[in-house]
Design an enzyme around this catalytic site. Structure first.
Site, PDB file in Angstrom:
ATOM      1  N   ARG A  85       0.828  -1.205   0.000  1.00  0.00           N
ATOM      2  CA  ARG A  85       0.000   0.000   0.000  1.00  0.00           C
ATOM      3  C   ARG A  85       0.869   1.265   0.000  1.00  0.00           C
ATOM      4  NH1 ARG A  85      -5.311   1.235   1.720  1.00  0.00           N
ATOM      5  NH2 ARG A  85      -5.640  -0.922   2.387  1.00  0.00           N
ATOM      6  N   GLU A 114      -1.796  -6.828   5.593  1.00  0.00           N
ATOM      7  CA  GLU A 114      -3.204  -6.658   5.948  1.00  0.00           C
ATOM      8  C   GLU A 114      -3.927  -7.993   5.821  1.00  0.00           C
ATOM      9  OE1 GLU A 114      -5.180  -3.287   4.207  1.00  0.00           O
ATOM     10  OE2 GLU A 114      -3.326  -2.132   4.085  1.00  0.00           O
ATOM     11  N   GLU A 125     -10.672  -1.093  -3.744  1.00  0.00           N
ATOM     12  CA  GLU A 125      -9.816  -0.074  -3.131  1.00  0.00           C
ATOM     13  C   GLU A 125      -8.454  -0.022  -3.813  1.00  0.00           C
ATOM     14  OE1 GLU A 125      -8.301   1.696   1.125  1.00  0.00           O
ATOM     15  OE2 GLU A 125      -8.863  -0.415   1.032  1.00  0.00           O
ATOM     16  N   ASP A 182     -12.266   5.733 -10.958  1.00  0.00           N
ATOM     17  CA  ASP A 182     -12.495   7.168 -10.771  1.00  0.00           C
ATOM     18  C   ASP A 182     -11.490   7.930 -11.621  1.00  0.00           C
ATOM     19  OD1 ASP A 182     -13.236   9.653  -9.953  1.00  0.00           O
ATOM     20  OD2 ASP A 182     -12.371   9.498  -7.948  1.00  0.00           O
ATOM     21  N   HIS A 398     -19.220  -4.541   4.696  1.00  0.00           N
ATOM     22  CA  HIS A 398     -18.525  -5.604   3.968  1.00  0.00           C
ATOM     23  C   HIS A 398     -18.570  -5.197   2.499  1.00  0.00           C
ATOM     24  CE1 HIS A 398     -18.227  -8.016   7.525  1.00  0.00           C
ATOM     25  NE2 HIS A 398     -19.532  -8.152   7.659  1.00  0.00           N
ATOM     26  N   CYS A 400     -17.077  -6.142  -0.066  1.00  0.00           N
ATOM     27  CA  CYS A 400     -17.082  -7.195  -1.089  1.00  0.00           C
ATOM     28  C   CYS A 400     -18.505  -7.554  -1.504  1.00  0.00           C
ATOM     29  CB  CYS A 400     -16.375  -8.447  -0.569  1.00  0.00           C
ATOM     30  SG  CYS A 400     -14.668  -8.168  -0.063  1.00  0.00           S
TER      31      CYS A 400
END
Length: 432
Positions: A85, A114, A125, A182, A398, A400
């Site tokens: 990340r 993570e 994400e 985006d 959640h 997902c």
């Protein structure tokens, strides 16, 4: 003797497909076709993996490092990218190059350090973070025009072509894995991706002021008696000014352009060459690397069904934030649409600003973009979380599964405070 006209008609009907007539399909229907094609390709690649391992086993363990079908793991059937990340661009670039042969498999993302399991939310994400950094003007790959609010390829970029190729791969993977990005590019980018010609009308999205100026040049009416000529009024040659790190450089639009005066007789040629330079020549190597990466993942006949506007919708989603449609289609677990906390929840959502609604959408689904079919097409669930009406728990999402766990707050104000706090602090997939 040949077949009768009736038999020919029946034979044609047996081979009929709406896909052969894309002009009668809307963008959402074409997206469904593309999704089905992607799933078929993913299944084909997975079958090839299984067949390879099976043959390896039958061949006495030769090939695939001596592996047989008994060694098949879940990771063999997907493309798993393990990314950092904190260093997302370089780690993604390295992973993409390592997994070039696996890009047609379903994509799974693992953030190093993570605990999140990627059932869709982690992947969303990942694309958000990667695109945000790659498109940041400070990174140097793209420029951003405040007037048009559009990104464009930086003709002066020092980044190597592998990173533009990575952007293309990212575009392709997003489409291939049904993830919305985006990203705000002018329509010229989508036309070029589809192999279509670009022209003066495409400059309007990228630089409205330049478009007006070039249009004014074409429409200018000369009056030599009063000294109103193109040459005297515009006083230009066949060059374009290009700023390279603070210094202006004159680039000729054709051989000898620096000594070729702009006149009424050659102004159409000037505009044509100016547009060609802006939209094609100045960014040729950057766009070719980008497009090569895109086609590595998402080329083919199905993509050719889309027009440029439809391709933008496919990649960027719909701009329509219709939360009333989302409320209408919402499903409940432990609540119903008339539960007091549910009524307070939707009242809070409808009172949000557009920025807050986009943050809520990202909190709940992992992306602040709307599917091509609109919010009403999403499977969205609100489930009861605990029994304490004075709970200090925050709403949990959640991403997902587009699933919100909502405590049964007694006080609407408490619900509003907790929900707004949750949507402002929803980054990461660490489990504690």
């Amino acid at each position: 003797q040949g077949a009768s006209p009736t038999e020919d008609c029946i034979e044609d009907w047996n081979h009929f497909s709406f896909v052969r007539f894309p002009f009668i399909l809307d963008a959402a229907s074409k997206a469904v076709v593309l999704h089905c094609d992607a799933m078929a390709q993913q299944s084909e690649v997975q079958s090839a993996v299984v067949t390879s391992l099976l043959l390896s086993g039958l061949g006495g363990g030769l090939g695939n490092g001596g592996r047989g079908l008994s060694t098949l793991s879940a990771e063999d059937l997907v493309c798993v990218m393990r990314v950092d990340r904190a260093n997302i661009v370089q780690s993604t670039l390295q992973q993409a190059l390592v997994h070039l042969e696996d890009l047609k498999k379903p994509l799974k993302i693992k953030f190093i350090g993570e605990d999140g399991v990627d059932e869709g939310g982690v992947k969303k994400e990942f694309f958000q973070l990667l695109s945000k950094q790659l498109l940041d003007p400070q990174y140097g790959m793209f420029t951003y025009d405040e007037g048009s609010r559009q990104h464009w390829f930086n003709p002066n970029s020092f980044e190597n072509r592998d990173e533009f190729r990575l952007i293309g791969i990212m575009f392709g993977l997003a489409i291939y894995n049904s993830v919305i990005l985006d990203i705000r590019f002018p329509m010229a980018v989508y036309k070029k991706m589809l192999g279509m010609k670009v022209d003066l009308t495409d400059v309007r999205d990228l630089d409205p002021d330049l478009h007006r100026g070039l249009n004014s040049l074409l429409l200018f009416e000369e009056n030599p008696a009063e000294g109103l000529t193109v040459e005297d009024t515009f006083q230009r040659t066949f060059t374009v000014s290009r700023e390279i790190y603070g210094a202006l450089e004159q680039v000729p639009l054709k051989p000898g352009g620096e000594i070729c005066a702009l006149t009424a007789a050659n102004r159409e040629e000037y505009v044509h060459l100016y547009v060609k330079y802006l939209l094609e020549d100045s960014i040729q190597s950057q766009f070719e690397a980008f497009n090569r990466g895109f086609l590595e993942v998402c080329g083919g006949e199905i993509l050719a069904m889309f027009g440029p506007e439809e391709l933008e919708l496919l990649i960027c989603g719909s701009p329509d934030l219709d939360f009333h449609s989302l409320e209408k289609e919402c499903r409940y677990d432990g609540y119903n649409k008339d539960s007091p906390v549910v009524r307070s929840f939707w009242q809070t959502v409808h009172q949000m600003t557009e920025e807050e609604r986009r943050k809520f959408l990202k909190f709940a689904t992992g992306s602040d973009r709307v599917p091509i079919k609109g919010l009403g097409s999403m499977l969205f669930i609100i489930a009861r979380h605990g029994t304490d009406e004075d709970s200090d728990l925050l709403p949990v999402a959640h991403t997902c599964f587009n699933h919100i766990l909502l405590p049964p707050y007694r006080d609407p104000q408490r619900l509003r405070e907790k929900l707004l706090y949750a949507i402002q602090n929803c980054t990461g997939f660490g489990l504690q």
